[in-house]
Design a protein around this motif. Structure first.
Motif, PDB file in Angstrom:
ATOM      1  N   GLU A 229     -28.791  15.073  24.570  1.00  0.00           N
ATOM      2  CA  GLU A 229     -29.213  16.908  24.721  1.00  0.00           C
ATOM      3  C   GLU A 229     -31.220  16.333  25.571  1.00  0.00           C
ATOM      4  O   GLU A 229     -31.484  15.226  25.433  1.00  0.00           O
ATOM      5  CB  GLU A 229     -30.313  17.136  23.207  1.00  0.00           C
ATOM      6  CG  GLU A 229     -30.142  18.488  23.374  1.00  0.00           C
ATOM      7  CD  GLU A 229     -29.622  19.497  22.766  1.00  0.00           C
ATOM      8  OE1 GLU A 229     -28.229  19.710  23.458  1.00  0.00           O
ATOM      9  OE2 GLU A 229     -30.482  20.677  23.532  1.00  0.00           O
ATOM     10  N   PHE A 239     -32.213  19.336  17.072  1.00  0.00           N
ATOM     11  CA  PHE A 239     -31.317  18.883  17.153  1.00  0.00           C
ATOM     12  C   PHE A 239     -30.162  17.975  16.142  1.00  0.00           C
ATOM     13  O   PHE A 239     -29.098  18.212  15.908  1.00  0.00           O
ATOM     14  CB  PHE A 239     -31.380  18.235  17.929  1.00  0.00           C
ATOM     15  CG  PHE A 239     -30.047  17.394  19.043  1.00  0.00           C
ATOM     16  CD1 PHE A 239     -28.887  18.219  19.844  1.00  0.00           C
ATOM     17  CD2 PHE A 239     -29.994  15.939  18.527  1.00  0.00           C
ATOM     18  CE1 PHE A 239     -28.163  17.498  20.069  1.00  0.00           C
ATOM     19  CE2 PHE A 239     -28.703  15.023  19.111  1.00  0.00           C
ATOM     20  CZ  PHE A 239     -27.557  15.570  19.260  1.00  0.00           C
ATOM     21  N   SER A 243     -26.498  18.444  14.217  1.00  0.00           N
ATOM     22  CA  SER A 243     -25.978  17.475  15.236  1.00  0.00           C
ATOM     23  C   SER A 243     -25.171  16.862  14.069  1.00  0.00           C
ATOM     24  O   SER A 243     -25.567  16.504  12.707  1.00  0.00           O
ATOM     25  CB  SER A 243     -26.836  16.004  15.142  1.00  0.00           C
ATOM     26  OG  SER A 243     -26.067  15.448  16.218  1.00  0.00           O
TER      27      SER A 243
END
Ligand code: 13P
Ligand code: SF4
Length: 326
Positions: A229, A239, A243
């Protein structure tokens, strides 16, 4: 393996509780009340500074916070162009920066006189400026972007205009690839982010197989291509929260790890290494210290001033960004 690569990785495991505030941090909180101040801190600041801040975030979030601030004083813990932006959007407040020498190599790579000369020779260009630039460069620009909104903003630039992107060639290249929009790129870069190499990132990946890599778009393309990313510091928090991975390799300035660790306390964060060091500090961001933060509030200096007409001229492209970015 090269002798230069012989260092231990910097790994920050989950932490149960934050340590108690120190005497100097308590003093800052008292001064903050007395001065009716708000403390805004960038994600790259040291953890002791982040702990006393009212808001910790990326350049975009900090710009919105600065504009909305009602306090008499904005103490900006970041680098000079960030404090300058706060003054431009909220000129009625006193804006303090703990260390006036906290500059930015990227901002320095685009002197306003050179941009003015380029524009005189190429009057047709539409200047998209990364927020990491001086007020004088902003005053010459059509719209400002941050790493968090650059794609969105560039997509709104009229299709018939030829874009000159200043000053970061790496961010500009990434935005151009993502949007499909051709751009002329100013040859500037962040001295810290270009120190990340594919060799160093591949090596840390081997040590932590399965850990995704998030990288800042100021990294060179070969490093960005390795990342799972590529995003701004604020989007790295998003993120990390979403994640499924329990370990994440973070390829940006090391202060980011503190923010991540506080917001996502159940995960392990590994600093992206360079060829010579386990992590990567921006020497400008790290000029701010907790003592300088205390002294700024105590003595009400150093204060940032942006003279007219530069301030009003610089406000127009910043305001365009803030409006387009909502
Ligand atoms: P962000 O916009 O992601 O906060 O990055 C600012 C910066 O200076 C990166 O080096
Ligand atoms: Fe500037 Fe790079 Fe430091 Fe960010 S990390 S403030 S771009 S020198």
């Amino acid at each position: 393996m090269s002798a230069l690569l012989n260092y231990e990785p910097l790994v920050l495991p989950p932490r149960a509780a934050l340590p108690a505030l120190t005497a100097i941090q308590e003093e800052i909180l008292t001064l903050k009340k007395q001065r009716n101040a708000v403390i805004l801190a960038h994600n790259y600041q040291n953890e002791d500074i982040q702990r006393v801040a009212d808001f910790v975030g990326d350049s975009l979030g900090l710009s919105y916070q600065a504009q909305a601030a009602q306090a008499d004083v904005i103490l900006f813990c970041g680098v000079h162009f960030m404090a300058e932006t706060a003054k431009i959007v909220n000129p009625g407040r006193t804006v303090l920066l703990p260390d006036l020498d906290a500059g930015c190599s990227l901002a320095d790579s685009c002197p306003a006189e050179r941009l003015a000369a380029y524009k005189a020779a190429h009057p047709e260009v539409y200047v998209v400026a990364y927020i990491n630039c001086s007020a004088a460069v902003k005053a010459l620009s059509d719209v400002i972007v941050t790493s968090g909104n650059a794609q969105k903003i560039v997509q709104r630039v009229p299709a018939d205009r030829q874009i000159l992107f200043v000053p970061d060639q790496n961010l500009g290249q990434w935005v151009s690839q993502k949007t499909g929009r051709a751009m002329q790129l100013w040859p500037g870069s962040c001295y810290a982010h270009v120190m990340f190499t594919t060799q160093a990132i591949e090596r840390i990946r081997l040590q932590f197989p399965g850990a995704p890599v998030v990288a800042h778009p100021e990294c060179v393309q070969a490093v960005r291509d390795l990342a799972d990313e590529v995003c701004s510091t604020e989007l790295m928090v998003k993120f990390a929260k979403t994640s499924p991975a329990d370990k994440i390799i973070v390829v940006t300035e090391s202060g980011m790890l503190h923010r991540l660790r506080r917001e996502v306390p159940d995960k392990t964060f590994i600093a992206g290494p360079t060829d010579t060091c386990a992590c990567n500090d921006c020497r400008f961001m790290k000029m701010n210290t907790i003592e300088k933060v205390r002294d700024a509030l105590k003595f009400m200096r150093p204060a940032i001033d942006v003279p007219e007409p530069i301030r009003t001229q610089a406000l127009a492209p910043i305001q365009r960004m803030l409006d387009w970015s909502r």
